[in-house]
Design a protein around this motif. Structure first.
Motif, mmCIF file in Angstrom:
data_model
loop_
_atom_site.group_PDB
_atom_site.id
_atom_site.type_symbol
_atom_site.label_atom_id
_atom_site.label_comp_id
_atom_site.label_asym_id
_atom_site.label_seq_id
_atom_site.Cartn_x
_atom_site.Cartn_y
_atom_site.Cartn_z
ATOM 1 N N GLU A 225 8.466 -6.958 -10.147
ATOM 2 C CA GLU A 225 9.246 -7.333 -11.321
ATOM 3 C C GLU A 225 10.724 -7.005 -11.155
ATOM 4 O O GLU A 225 11.591 -7.819 -11.441
ATOM 5 N N CYS A 226 11.008 -5.795 -10.709
ATOM 6 C CA CYS A 226 12.403 -5.358 -10.670
ATOM 7 C C CYS A 226 12.850 -4.898 -9.286
ATOM 8 O O CYS A 226 13.979 -4.479 -9.111
ATOM 9 N N MET A 227 11.966 -5.001 -8.307
ATOM 10 C CA MET A 227 12.276 -4.658 -6.927
ATOM 11 C C MET A 227 12.560 -3.163 -6.718
ATOM 12 O O MET A 227 13.077 -2.771 -5.685
ATOM 13 N N ALA A 228 12.222 -2.357 -7.700
ATOM 14 C CA ALA A 228 12.387 -0.919 -7.519
ATOM 15 C C ALA A 228 11.364 -0.421 -6.511
ATOM 16 O O ALA A 228 10.280 -0.983 -6.372
ATOM 17 N N GLU A 229 11.712 0.640 -5.833
ATOM 18 C CA GLU A 229 10.758 1.215 -4.896
ATOM 19 C C GLU A 229 9.835 2.155 -5.648
ATOM 20 O O GLU A 229 10.276 3.025 -6.386
ATOM 21 N N ILE A 230 8.569 1.942 -5.469
ATOM 22 C CA ILE A 230 7.564 2.749 -6.153
ATOM 23 C C ILE A 230 6.801 3.529 -5.099
ATOM 24 O O ILE A 230 6.399 2.965 -4.077
ATOM 25 N N TYR A 231 6.597 4.788 -5.335
ATOM 26 C CA TYR A 231 5.851 5.585 -4.381
ATOM 27 C C TYR A 231 4.370 5.545 -4.714
ATOM 28 O O TYR A 231 3.963 5.853 -5.817
ATOM 29 N N VAL A 232 3.622 5.130 -3.740
ATOM 30 C CA VAL A 232 2.176 5.046 -3.905
ATOM 31 C C VAL A 232 1.561 6.148 -3.067
ATOM 32 O O VAL A 232 1.771 6.216 -1.856
ATOM 33 N N GLY A 233 0.863 7.033 -3.701
ATOM 34 C CA GLY A 233 0.254 8.161 -2.998
ATOM 35 C C GLY A 233 -0.809 7.713 -2.011
ATOM 36 O O GLY A 233 -1.366 6.622 -2.113
ATOM 37 N N ASP A 234 -1.075 8.564 -1.062
ATOM 38 C CA ASP A 234 -2.045 8.240 -0.030
ATOM 39 C C ASP A 234 -3.455 8.148 -0.589
ATOM 40 O O ASP A 234 -4.343 7.563 0.017
ATOM 41 N N ASP A 235 -3.661 8.734 -1.758
ATOM 42 C CA ASP A 235 -4.991 8.698 -2.361
ATOM 43 C C ASP A 235 -5.123 7.579 -3.397
ATOM 44 O O ASP A 235 -6.068 7.522 -4.144
ATOM 45 N N ALA A 236 -4.129 6.696 -3.422
ATOM 46 C CA ALA A 236 -4.189 5.581 -4.359
ATOM 47 C C ALA A 236 -5.339 4.647 -3.988
ATOM 48 O O ALA A 236 -5.715 4.549 -2.826
ATOM 49 N N LEU A 237 -5.867 3.992 -4.991
ATOM 50 C CA LEU A 237 -7.000 3.111 -4.771
ATOM 51 C C LEU A 237 -6.616 1.670 -5.087
ATOM 52 O O LEU A 237 -5.833 1.408 -5.995
ATOM 53 N N VAL A 238 -7.199 0.758 -4.328
ATOM 54 C CA VAL A 238 -6.991 -0.654 -4.613
ATOM 55 C C VAL A 238 -7.521 -0.963 -6.006
ATOM 56 O O VAL A 238 -8.563 -0.452 -6.410
ATOM 57 N N SER A 239 -6.771 -1.769 -6.729
ATOM 58 C CA SER A 239 -7.039 -2.204 -8.100
ATOM 59 C C SER A 239 -6.722 -1.122 -9.128
ATOM 60 O O SER A 239 -6.954 -1.297 -10.307
ATOM 61 N N GLU A 240 -6.159 -0.024 -8.671
ATOM 62 C CA GLU A 240 -5.665 0.982 -9.602
ATOM 63 C C GLU A 240 -4.406 0.440 -10.273
ATOM 64 O O GLU A 240 -3.614 -0.261 -9.653
ATOM 65 N N ASP B 3 3.133 -2.768 -15.916
ATOM 66 C CA ASP B 3 1.865 -2.340 -15.351
ATOM 67 C C ASP B 3 1.661 -3.087 -14.044
ATOM 68 O O ASP B 3 1.706 -4.311 -14.002
ATOM 69 N N LEU B 4 1.434 -2.334 -12.996
ATOM 70 C CA LEU B 4 1.286 -2.938 -11.681
ATOM 71 C C LEU B 4 -0.066 -2.579 -11.093
ATOM 72 O O LEU B 4 -0.532 -1.456 -11.210
ATOM 73 N N GLU B 5 -0.664 -3.561 -10.463
ATOM 74 C CA GLU B 5 -1.957 -3.339 -9.839
ATOM 75 C C GLU B 5 -1.766 -3.167 -8.339
ATOM 76 O O GLU B 5 -1.053 -3.934 -7.703
ATOM 77 N N ILE B 6 -2.405 -2.158 -7.805
ATOM 78 C CA ILE B 6 -2.347 -1.945 -6.363
ATOM 79 C C ILE B 6 -3.332 -2.907 -5.708
ATOM 80 O O ILE B 6 -4.535 -2.828 -5.942
ATOM 81 N N SER C 54 -3.224 -3.479 -2.325
ATOM 82 C CA SER C 54 -3.465 -2.999 -0.967
ATOM 83 C C SER C 54 -2.819 -1.635 -0.853
ATOM 84 O O SER C 54 -1.811 -1.368 -1.496
ATOM 85 N N VAL C 55 -3.401 -0.753 -0.059
ATOM 86 C CA VAL C 55 -2.812 0.577 0.084
ATOM 87 C C VAL C 55 -2.226 0.814 1.474
ATOM 88 O O VAL C 55 -1.421 1.697 1.676
ATOM 89 N N ARG C 56 -2.646 0.062 2.458
ATOM 90 C CA ARG C 56 -2.113 0.227 3.817
ATOM 91 C C ARG C 56 -1.736 -1.114 4.387
ATOM 92 O O ARG C 56 -2.580 -1.773 4.972
ATOM 93 N N PRO C 57 -0.512 -1.540 4.253
ATOM 94 C CA PRO C 57 0.567 -0.879 3.538
ATOM 95 C C PRO C 57 0.423 -1.118 2.033
ATOM 96 O O PRO C 57 -0.277 -2.044 1.627
ATOM 97 N N PRO C 58 1.065 -0.288 1.219
ATOM 98 C CA PRO C 58 0.939 -0.461 -0.230
ATOM 99 C C PRO C 58 1.591 -1.746 -0.715
ATOM 100 O O PRO C 58 2.725 -2.039 -0.373
#
Ligand SMILES: [Zn+2]
Length: 60
Positions: free
Chosen positions: A12-27, A37-40, A42-46
């Motif tokens: 949406e705004c091109m901001a960099e968001i940090y996705v933790g290593d324990d993040a889950l797809v569809s979180e 609200d953003l849906e993950i 993919s996690v590798r790469p996020p």
């Protein structure tokens, strides 16, 4: 070994968001910048995509 925190880009705004290593797809996470609200998707790469605004299934 240390967990590497990876960055993804808000679609949406091109901001960099940090996705933790324990993040889950569809979180669902919230952009710290535009508060979308953003849906993950993919996690590798996020990778993030805009989460649907309505939870109901309207069908198509
Ligand atoms: Zn954003």
């Amino acid at each position: 070994m240390q967990n590497v925190i990876s960055g993804a880009e808000c679609p949406e705004c091109m901001a960099e968001i940090y996705v933790g290593d324990d993040a889950l797809v569809s979180e669902i996470i919230e952009c710290t910048d535009c508060r979308s609200d953003l849906e993950i998707t993919s996690v590798r790469p996020p990778v993030l995509s805009t989460a649907p605004e309505v939870e109901e299934d309207w069908g198509e």
